[in-house]
Design an enzyme around this catalytic site. Sequence first.
Site, PDB file in Angstrom:
ATOM      1  CE  LYS A  99      -0.421  -0.407   5.022  1.00 32.16           C
ATOM      2  NZ  LYS A  99      -1.222  -0.980   6.105  1.00 32.16           N
ATOM      3  CE1 TYR A 104      14.219  31.615   5.980  1.00 34.55           C
ATOM      4  CE2 TYR A 104      14.385  29.254   5.564  1.00 34.55           C
ATOM      5  CZ  TYR A 104      14.203  30.547   5.090  1.00 34.55           C
ATOM      6  OH  TYR A 104      13.998  30.770   3.763  1.00 34.55           O
TER       7      TYR A 104
HETATM    8  C1  LIG Z   1      -0.480  -1.920   6.820  1.00 34.11           C
HETATM    9  C2  LIG Z   1      -1.062  -3.236   7.220  1.00 34.11           C
HETATM   10  C3  LIG Z   1      -0.246  -4.378   7.324  1.00 34.11           C
HETATM   11  C4  LIG Z   1       1.261  -4.311   7.256  1.00 34.11           C
HETATM   12  O1  LIG Z   1       1.736  -3.818   8.487  1.00 34.11           O
HETATM   13  P1  LIG Z   1       3.296  -3.621   8.795  1.00 34.11           P
HETATM   14  O2  LIG Z   1       3.344  -3.179  10.203  1.00 34.11           O
HETATM   15  O3  LIG Z   1       3.797  -2.585   7.839  1.00 34.11           O
HETATM   16  O4  LIG Z   1       3.959  -4.937   8.556  1.00 34.11           O
HETATM   17  C5  LIG Z   1      -0.862  -5.601   7.546  1.00 34.11           C
HETATM   18  N1  LIG Z   1      -2.208  -5.686   7.698  1.00 34.11           N
HETATM   19  C6  LIG Z   1      -3.017  -4.607   7.639  1.00 34.11           C
HETATM   20  C7  LIG Z   1      -4.480  -4.770   7.831  1.00 34.11           C
HETATM   21  C8  LIG Z   1      -2.471  -3.342   7.406  1.00 34.11           C
HETATM   22  O5  LIG Z   1      -3.269  -2.262   7.370  1.00 34.11           O
END
Ligand SMILES: *Cc1c(COP(=O)(O)O)cnc(C)c1O
Length: 378
Positions: free
Chosen positions: A43, A269
């Site tokens: 994702k 800054y």
């Molecule tokens: C993002 C997500 C994962 C992966 O989690 P990580 O901590 O990055 O390994 C797995 N399952 C669900 C439902 C997620 O939203």
Amino acid sequence: MVTTTAAFDAALSRLTIDLGAVRLNYRRLCRELNGVPCAGVVKADGYGLGADRVAPVLYEEGCRTFFVATFDEAVALRHVLSGDTMADAEIACLNGLLARTEASFVEHRITPVINAVEQIGRWRDQGHKEGRPLPAMLHLDTGMNRLGLDGREMERVAADPTALEGVDWRYAISHLAIADEPDHPMNGQQLARFTAMRARLPVSMRASLANSSGIFLGSAFHHDLGRPGIALYGGRPAADRENPMLCPIRIEGRILQIRTVEPGWTVGYGGTWRAQRETRIATVAAGYADGYLRSLSSAGRVAVGGRLCDVVGRVSMDSITVDVTDLPEAAVAPGGVVEVLGPTVTPDLMADAGGTIGYELLTGLGSRYVRHYIDTSA
Ligand SMILES: *Cc1c(COP(=O)(O)O)cnc(C)c1O
């Protein structure tokens, strides 16, 4: 393997992504899972690394199940995982089945991760139209309280023997809230709830609970599918343990200028940092417009030839200022490069210093770096 391209010569900073390290991380997770299949969570554009490059590499390593968050991400990934070679990859969409998107899910062969009873009905109806039960996963909420069937919805499903009929159930999934703290009691509680909820479902289905951290909690958490994201990209599975994953990314920032600042003068800054001694300052081309966190002002580090140097003064939009006084003069020159992020300044190190987590850091990498993919395992 790293070829200095004309694009990088002209560019200020470069982001190198080693797909070989992603491969080795996937293999490491498979070893931990000890025969249980391992999905890939890609994702947010593969946590910023590029889902179109990461997913085919994972496929080559044997991954057949991919998770994304949104429908648009799923469609984009289906274009990558298609054709004669990779079309059997399953793409699951964690955000669920939004109304009126059912036909599009079928068209692109996306598996919805169903979060509510109402979504089950719509997916069953779509299956009737298609003349076959359609694949889906069922998200059970075991304590995250974010997505998935809650206790009340679970009662409805448990009380109705036909509630899950007419769908090709692939997995029941749930998500751990505190798996990065291996000793936290919530892990065992969620596992127990998951077991109890699954037992009440009118049909039995395979199961998946473990994210990256969950995979390192032992085989009781493995079920039938691991679901790692961050560990593939080098993030540590547990905050208080040594990180077994390789860092696949390296950001090299170009030194734009070197100057000597007299004691008493300030840098940047707000004049927030003041030289106590005669200080050599290197101005490096990476700023908050590149995702370099402004909270790293006078808190971040960069590495020059493996030696850590302090970021001093505020992070600007396009640059940071680094104290290189203690380095040999020959080690730093305008046009040279420093490691802004990579094996020495790891995402976890940088995230800790900046008050965030590796996840946010990676997904926030800017688009201005020249991107360069290598595969050191090839
Ligand atoms: C993002 C997500 C994962 C992966 O989690 P990580 O901590 O990055 O390994 C797995 N399952 C669900 C439902 C997620 O939203």
